[in-house]
Design an enzyme around this catalytic site. Structure first.
Site, mmCIF file in Angstrom:
data_model
loop_
_atom_site.group_PDB
_atom_site.id
_atom_site.type_symbol
_atom_site.label_atom_id
_atom_site.label_comp_id
_atom_site.label_asym_id
_atom_site.label_seq_id
_atom_site.Cartn_x
_atom_site.Cartn_y
_atom_site.Cartn_z
ATOM 1 N N ARG A 52 0.791 -1.231 0.000
ATOM 2 C CA ARG A 52 0.000 0.000 0.000
ATOM 3 C C ARG A 52 0.823 1.281 0.000
ATOM 4 O O ARG A 52 0.540 2.207 -0.762
ATOM 5 C CB ARG A 52 -0.911 0.073 1.237
ATOM 6 C CG ARG A 52 -2.193 -0.643 1.118
ATOM 7 C CD ARG A 52 -2.553 -1.218 2.452
ATOM 8 N NE ARG A 52 -1.577 -2.235 2.771
ATOM 9 C CZ ARG A 52 -1.663 -3.496 2.368
ATOM 10 N NH1 ARG A 52 -2.706 -3.883 1.704
ATOM 11 N NH2 ARG A 52 -0.709 -4.381 2.630
ATOM 12 N N THR A 53 1.810 1.349 0.867
ATOM 13 C CA THR A 53 2.499 2.631 1.032
ATOM 14 C C THR A 53 3.239 2.997 -0.259
ATOM 15 O O THR A 53 3.096 4.112 -0.772
ATOM 16 C CB THR A 53 3.465 2.568 2.222
ATOM 17 O OG1 THR A 53 2.762 2.036 3.335
ATOM 18 C CG2 THR A 53 3.997 3.945 2.582
ATOM 19 N N LYS A 97 25.852 -4.802 -2.723
ATOM 20 C CA LYS A 97 27.326 -4.761 -2.845
ATOM 21 C C LYS A 97 27.950 -4.038 -1.668
ATOM 22 O O LYS A 97 29.151 -3.812 -1.637
ATOM 23 C CB LYS A 97 27.713 -4.028 -4.138
ATOM 24 C CG LYS A 97 27.126 -4.617 -5.392
ATOM 25 C CD LYS A 97 27.502 -3.715 -6.585
ATOM 26 C CE LYS A 97 26.565 -3.942 -7.761
ATOM 27 N NZ LYS A 97 26.606 -2.821 -8.710
ATOM 28 N N ARG A 126 11.388 3.767 3.412
ATOM 29 C CA ARG A 126 11.006 2.785 4.443
ATOM 30 C C ARG A 126 12.262 1.994 4.788
ATOM 31 O O ARG A 126 12.971 1.511 3.897
ATOM 32 C CB ARG A 126 9.927 1.834 3.941
ATOM 33 C CG ARG A 126 9.675 0.682 4.907
ATOM 34 C CD ARG A 126 8.472 -0.142 4.568
ATOM 35 N NE ARG A 126 7.238 0.590 4.829
ATOM 36 C CZ ARG A 126 6.025 0.049 4.745
ATOM 37 N NH1 ARG A 126 5.881 -1.226 4.415
ATOM 38 N NH2 ARG A 126 4.951 0.769 4.995
ATOM 39 N N HIS A 148 5.228 5.673 11.471
ATOM 40 C CA HIS A 148 4.743 5.606 10.079
ATOM 41 C C HIS A 148 3.780 6.795 9.938
ATOM 42 O O HIS A 148 2.560 6.635 9.931
ATOM 43 C CB HIS A 148 4.045 4.261 9.871
ATOM 44 C CG HIS A 148 3.720 3.918 8.450
ATOM 45 N ND1 HIS A 148 3.800 4.818 7.408
ATOM 46 C CD2 HIS A 148 3.308 2.744 7.892
ATOM 47 C CE1 HIS A 148 3.461 4.213 6.294
ATOM 48 N NE2 HIS A 148 3.154 2.952 6.558
HETATM 49 N N1 CP Z 1 -0.131 -0.060 5.877
HETATM 50 C C1 CP Z 1 1.053 -0.299 5.298
HETATM 51 O O1 CP Z 1 2.087 0.296 5.635
HETATM 52 O O2 CP Z 1 0.999 -1.260 4.324
HETATM 53 P P1 CP Z 1 2.224 -1.755 3.463
HETATM 54 O O3 CP Z 1 3.202 -2.432 4.405
HETATM 55 O O4 CP Z 1 1.646 -2.701 2.441
HETATM 56 O O5 CP Z 1 2.874 -0.551 2.835
#
Ligand code: CP
Length: 309
Positions: free
Chosen positions: A57-58, A86, A107, A135
């Site tokens: 999603r993100t 590497k 991320r 997040h």
């Molecule tokens: N909610 C969320 O962060 O989903 P993903 O891990 O799929 O990005």
């Protein structure tokens, strides 16, 4: 000048209620624009993404949000196919990505990774999940979903259930909710209670209770925010197996909730909400994922345009 212009988004703790509300207003505005008007917002701009952990999603909502406002995206979604394999450092990878992009989405497995990246990058960094810490754009989407679906945030009773120890979406959501007058019930197995190092700070802004029993709260909640017990965060699989399947929200539980309780989940879900809940009017987790695209489009539009849009 709009106050988000060229700014990083690292922690939800950095935002006041007014600032969050201004993101919600911009989201409402962007959703009302025609496709051609939206495509002018970030025409010719590039979003760079770096995902050191898996995401559906993100990453895709940022990608889709950027396309919807006329920009494009490039990046690394599978770190094993990058020069990280590497031995290239996070610092160098961020430096390179900031040459190719106007804004970066990161991320990473480590707490503090986005703040570190922000010190290196001369382009704005958006934290898309840093370890078990934060997040922030998920919390913005969660708060926006609550506001859209319940028409308010103040005054609500909100239950948060599942993995509260490792769930970064939970920490960001709690800090975000700290800007509102809400009654929060934290429900988890004893071993997955919210981390005490974070409780101190959250308690300064937010009233909450903690318990292991979801049944005690069902008939009172306006919002039930369900989280996955995250196998990948447990240092010991035995510990995971002890709590796996602790809470499963099904039609039986739903019958004991108020008619208008909404059920949210940051997703992915494994088995903590049964599939037959999906078709009920209470299930709002797919709408929540859709709002994620629009809130992120608004955030990108504000970061990339000096005078907003
Ligand atoms: N909610 C969320 O962060 O989903 P993903 O891990 O799929 O990005």
């Amino acid at each position: 000048m709009n106050e988000f212009y060229q700014k990083d988004i690292i922690s939800i703790k950095d935002y006041t209620k007014d600032q969050l509300e201004s993101i919600f207003t911009s989201t409402d505005k962007i959703m009302k624009l025609s496709l051609s008007e939206r495509r002018e917002i970030s025409k010719g701009k590039t979003l760079g993404y770096l995902f050191y952990e898996p995401s559906t999603r993100t990453r895709l909502s940022f990608d889709s949000a950027m396309a919807s406002i006329g920009g494009n995206s490039l990046g690394i979604s599978d770190i094993t196919s990058s020069s990280t394999q590497k031995g290239e450092s996070l610092a160098d990878t961020v430096r390179i990505m900031s040459i190719y992009s106007d804004v970066l989405v990161l991320r990473h497995t480590l707490d503090g990774s986005s703040r570190f990246a922000a010190e290196i990058s001369d382009k704005p960094i958006i934290n898309a999940g840093s370890g078990t810490e934060e997040h922030p754009t998920q919390a913005i989407q969660d708060l926006y979903t609550i506001k859209k679906e319940k028409k308010k945030i103040d005054g609500l009773k909100i239950g948060i259930v599942g993995d509260l120890k490792y769930g970064r979406t939970v920490y960001s959501l709690l800090h975000g909710l700290g800007n509102y007058d809400v009654d929060v019930r934290l429900i988890s197995p004893e071993s997955l209670r919210i981390r005490s190092d974070s409780t101190y700070e959250i308690k300064k802004k937010l009233d909450f209770t903690e318990s292991t029993n979801i049944e005690d709260h069902l008939d009172e909640l306006d919002v039930l925010y369900v989280t996955r017990i995250q196998k990948e965060r447990f240092p010991d699989e035995e510990e995971y197996l002890k709590v796996k399947g602790s809470y499963v929200v099904g039609l039986d539980m739903l019958k004991r909730m108020k008619d208008d309780t909404i059920i949210l989940h940051p997703l992915p879900r494994i088995d903590e909400i049964s599939a037959d809940v999906d078709k009920t009017k209470n299930a709002k987790y797919f709408e929540q994922a859709e709002y994620g695209k629009h809130t992120r489009a608004a955030i990108l539009g504000m970061i990339l345009n000096e005078n907003g849009f």
